[in-house]
Design an enzyme around this catalytic site. Structure first.
Site, PDB file in Angstrom:
ATOM      1  N   VAL A  29      14.785  11.084  75.445  1.00 50.73           N
ATOM      2  CA  VAL A  29      15.957  11.790  75.645  1.00 50.73           C
ATOM      3  C   VAL A  29      17.145  11.422  74.990  1.00 50.73           C
ATOM      4  O   VAL A  29      18.496  11.732  75.266  1.00 50.73           O
ATOM      5  CB  VAL A  29      16.190  12.055  77.067  1.00 50.73           C
ATOM      6  CG1 VAL A  29      14.876  12.880  77.574  1.00 50.73           C
ATOM      7  CG2 VAL A  29      16.091  10.691  77.770  1.00 50.73           C
ATOM      8  N   TYR A  56      22.717   1.903  87.791  1.00 53.27           N
ATOM      9  CA  TYR A  56      21.972   2.886  88.221  1.00 53.27           C
ATOM     10  C   TYR A  56      22.563   4.022  89.148  1.00 53.27           C
ATOM     11  O   TYR A  56      22.672   5.167  88.872  1.00 53.27           O
ATOM     12  CB  TYR A  56      20.747   2.458  88.970  1.00 53.27           C
ATOM     13  CG  TYR A  56      19.694   3.702  89.336  1.00 53.27           C
ATOM     14  CD1 TYR A  56      18.760   4.020  88.320  1.00 53.27           C
ATOM     15  CD2 TYR A  56      19.556   3.817  90.735  1.00 53.27           C
ATOM     16  CE1 TYR A  56      17.781   5.264  88.903  1.00 53.27           C
ATOM     17  CE2 TYR A  56      18.657   4.989  91.080  1.00 53.27           C
ATOM     18  CZ  TYR A  56      17.698   5.445  90.002  1.00 53.27           C
ATOM     19  OH  TYR A  56      16.850   6.398  90.625  1.00 53.27           O
ATOM     20  N   LYS A  84      23.610   7.835  88.571  1.00 57.59           N
ATOM     21  CA  LYS A  84      23.230   8.892  89.194  1.00 57.59           C
ATOM     22  C   LYS A  84      24.408   9.633  90.001  1.00 57.59           C
ATOM     23  O   LYS A  84      24.122  10.933  90.541  1.00 57.59           O
ATOM     24  CB  LYS A  84      22.227   8.212  90.315  1.00 57.59           C
ATOM     25  CG  LYS A  84      21.004   7.856  89.868  1.00 57.59           C
ATOM     26  CD  LYS A  84      20.176   8.976  89.173  1.00 57.59           C
ATOM     27  CE  LYS A  84      18.862   8.535  88.698  1.00 57.59           C
ATOM     28  NZ  LYS A  84      18.110   9.629  87.932  1.00 57.59           N
TER      29      LYS A  84
END
Length: 242
Positions: free
Chosen positions: A57, A148, A152
């Site tokens: 990706v 992280y 998110k």
């Protein structure tokens, strides 16, 4: 009983294991014409309507080539689930640039590039459902996960923006978010029991979630059952607040 995704063309990143695998299996069962499971790892999904394809990706050329092949084969993409993600945990003062950048590249930029490539096809066709997998950590933060948590939370911010942008010209292209809590995946199996038990204790339902429970939420957002749901963050966390 009518299958909820009958004849839909679905793309799931990070589809080889964990939440991605559970979602691919559920979508396939619910009658999707094809479910593309995109992952760098080889999956073991066996349903006739699931196709595994190796895809990074972070590689724009690979994304563009894949999207072109799907468009030529089907002329549309009905559902996109941006699920691919990694963790590279460390306390902030010990987090090096590699841990920061690798998580940013996959968890945030990967979502951006996949959506940038697919959303125009959905807008051209007049409809579509984009589901971005965030995390409870993106809502509340967590010690040792600044990178992280940032990605998110960023996914949520992009999703709110896309819920407005992709409907601007009258297309019914919905963008929503699922924010899972702690789910029983292979990744969680590496966590010591002394860490897991307090998480269960903090959760009102007193247990970890199951991948199938996240897949059920994704099915709702992917299907026409959620046709008036746009720009929403759906927490699947058993009521846990970090």
């Amino acid at each position: 009983m009518m299958k909820q995704l009958k004849d839909k063309v679905v793309v799931v990143t990070g589809g080889a294991q964990g939440l991605g695998k559970a979602m691919c299996e559920r979508f396939a069962y619910e009658g999707a014409e094809v479910v593309y499971s995109l992952d760098l790892q080889k999956g073991n999904l066996t349903a006739d309507n699931v196709r595994h394809q190796e895809l990074d990706v972070t590689n724009i050329a690979e994304i563009d080539s894949f999207i072109q092949s799907v468009k030529e084969a089907y002329g549309r993409i009905d559902v996109l689930v941006n699920n691919a993600g990694v963790t590279r945990d460390a306390l902030t003062q010990k987090m090096d640039d590699n841990k920061w950048e690798s998580v940013m590249d996959i968890n945030l930029k990967g979502v951006f590039h996949m959506t940038k490539a697919i959303a125009p096809i959905m807008m051209e066709n007049g409809s579509g459902s984009i589901i971005n997998i965030s995390s409870i950590v993106g809502l509340y933060g967590n010690i040792g996960q600044a990178n992280y948590a940032a990605t998110k939370a960023g996914v949520i911010g992009m999703s709110y923006t896309w819920a407005k942008e992709f409907t601007r010209k009258g297309a019914a292209v919905r963008t929503n978010v699922i924010a899972p809590g702690f789910i029983e995946t292979d990744m969680m199996k590496t966590v010591p029991e002394k860490v897991l038990q307090p998480l269960r204790d903090q959760t009102p339902l007193k247990r970890l979630g199951l991948p199938e429970e996240v897949a059920n939420a994704a099915l709702f957002l992917a299907s026409d059952e959620s046709s008036y749901v746009n720009g929403h963050v759906l927490s699947v966390d058993g009521g846990l607040r970090l």
